[in-house]
Design a protein around this motif. Structure first.
Motif, PDB file in Angstrom:
ATOM      1  N   PRO A  27     -52.255 -86.562 -64.841  1.00  0.00           N
ATOM      2  CA  PRO A  27     -51.088 -85.723 -65.638  1.00  0.00           C
ATOM      3  C   PRO A  27     -51.991 -83.958 -66.074  1.00  0.00           C
ATOM      4  CG  PRO A  27     -52.199 -87.622 -66.258  1.00  0.00           C
ATOM      5  CD  PRO A  27     -52.748 -87.995 -65.267  1.00  0.00           C
ATOM      6  N   ALA A  28     -51.175 -83.494 -66.386  1.00  0.00           N
ATOM      7  CA  ALA A  28     -52.001 -81.860 -66.877  1.00  0.00           C
ATOM      8  C   ALA A  28     -52.473 -82.081 -67.357  1.00  0.00           C
ATOM      9  CB  ALA A  28     -50.646 -81.371 -67.390  1.00  0.00           C
ATOM     10  N   THR A  29     -53.106 -82.493 -69.021  1.00  0.00           N
ATOM     11  CA  THR A  29     -54.288 -82.972 -69.783  1.00  0.00           C
ATOM     12  C   THR A  29     -55.135 -82.925 -69.340  1.00  0.00           C
ATOM     13  OG1 THR A  29     -53.143 -85.409 -70.472  1.00  0.00           O
ATOM     14  CG2 THR A  29     -51.848 -83.387 -71.849  1.00  0.00           C
ATOM     15  N   LEU A  30     -55.408 -83.585 -68.198  1.00  0.00           N
ATOM     16  CA  LEU A  30     -56.651 -84.434 -67.370  1.00  0.00           C
ATOM     17  C   LEU A  30     -57.157 -83.405 -66.626  1.00  0.00           C
ATOM     18  CD1 LEU A  30     -56.151 -88.316 -67.882  1.00  0.00           C
ATOM     19  CD2 LEU A  30     -57.312 -86.608 -69.641  1.00  0.00           C
ATOM     20  N   HIS A  31     -56.107 -83.026 -66.315  1.00  0.00           N
ATOM     21  CA  HIS A  31     -56.551 -81.840 -64.809  1.00  0.00           C
ATOM     22  C   HIS A  31     -57.623 -80.985 -65.616  1.00  0.00           C
ATOM     23  CE1 HIS A  31     -56.010 -78.922 -61.779  1.00  0.00           C
ATOM     24  NE2 HIS A  31     -55.711 -79.375 -61.252  1.00  0.00           N
ATOM     25  N   THR A  32     -58.245 -80.539 -66.257  1.00  0.00           N
ATOM     26  CA  THR A  32     -58.904 -79.522 -66.074  1.00  0.00           C
ATOM     27  C   THR A  32     -60.313 -80.093 -66.306  1.00  0.00           C
ATOM     28  OG1 THR A  32     -57.541 -77.903 -67.308  1.00  0.00           O
ATOM     29  CG2 THR A  32     -59.600 -76.775 -68.021  1.00  0.00           C
ATOM     30  N   MET A  86     -64.488 -75.857 -72.653  1.00  0.00           N
ATOM     31  CA  MET A  86     -63.913 -77.277 -73.545  1.00  0.00           C
ATOM     32  C   MET A  86     -64.021 -77.482 -73.877  1.00  0.00           C
ATOM     33  SD  MET A  86     -62.150 -78.943 -70.084  1.00  0.00           S
ATOM     34  CE  MET A  86     -63.395 -79.878 -69.371  1.00  0.00           C
TER      35      MET A  86
END
Length: 94
Positions: A27-32, A86
């Motif tokens: 998912p995009a929220t875990l990509h970084t 982050m």
């Protein structure tokens, strides 16, 4: 084409396909966070560069090792920079 080169290209292609498939499911929220951690792990590539540097005897080998070391060092640095940014989002503001 030598059998060893063909085997190496096969492993490389399979690694690309598996890596793309795994990353596309994140998912995009875990990509970084995932990518910053993976970039930081590239320190292992730097260790591999040092081990290969001990066995290389020709100029082209040294050039390839220098390129690999440069990109691995950039990846490690980028991983730590992104992780620091982050973590800064969660620090309290005073």
């Amino acid at each position: 084409m030598s059998p060893l080169l063909l085997a190496d290209l096969t492993v490389f292609t399979l690694a690309l396909l598996v890596g793309f498939e795994v990353i596309s499911k994140v998912p995009a929220t875990l990509h970084t966070p995932l990518m910053s951690g993976a970039n930081a792990i590239h320190g292992v590539v730097l260790v591999g560069v040092m081990l290969l540097a001990a066995t290389t005897t020709d100029v082209s080998g040294y050039i390839l090792l220098a390129v690999a070391a440069f990109f691995a060092a950039m990846n490690v640095t980028g991983g730590y920079v992104v992780t620091d940014r982050m973590l800064a989002m969660f620090r309290s503001r005073r």
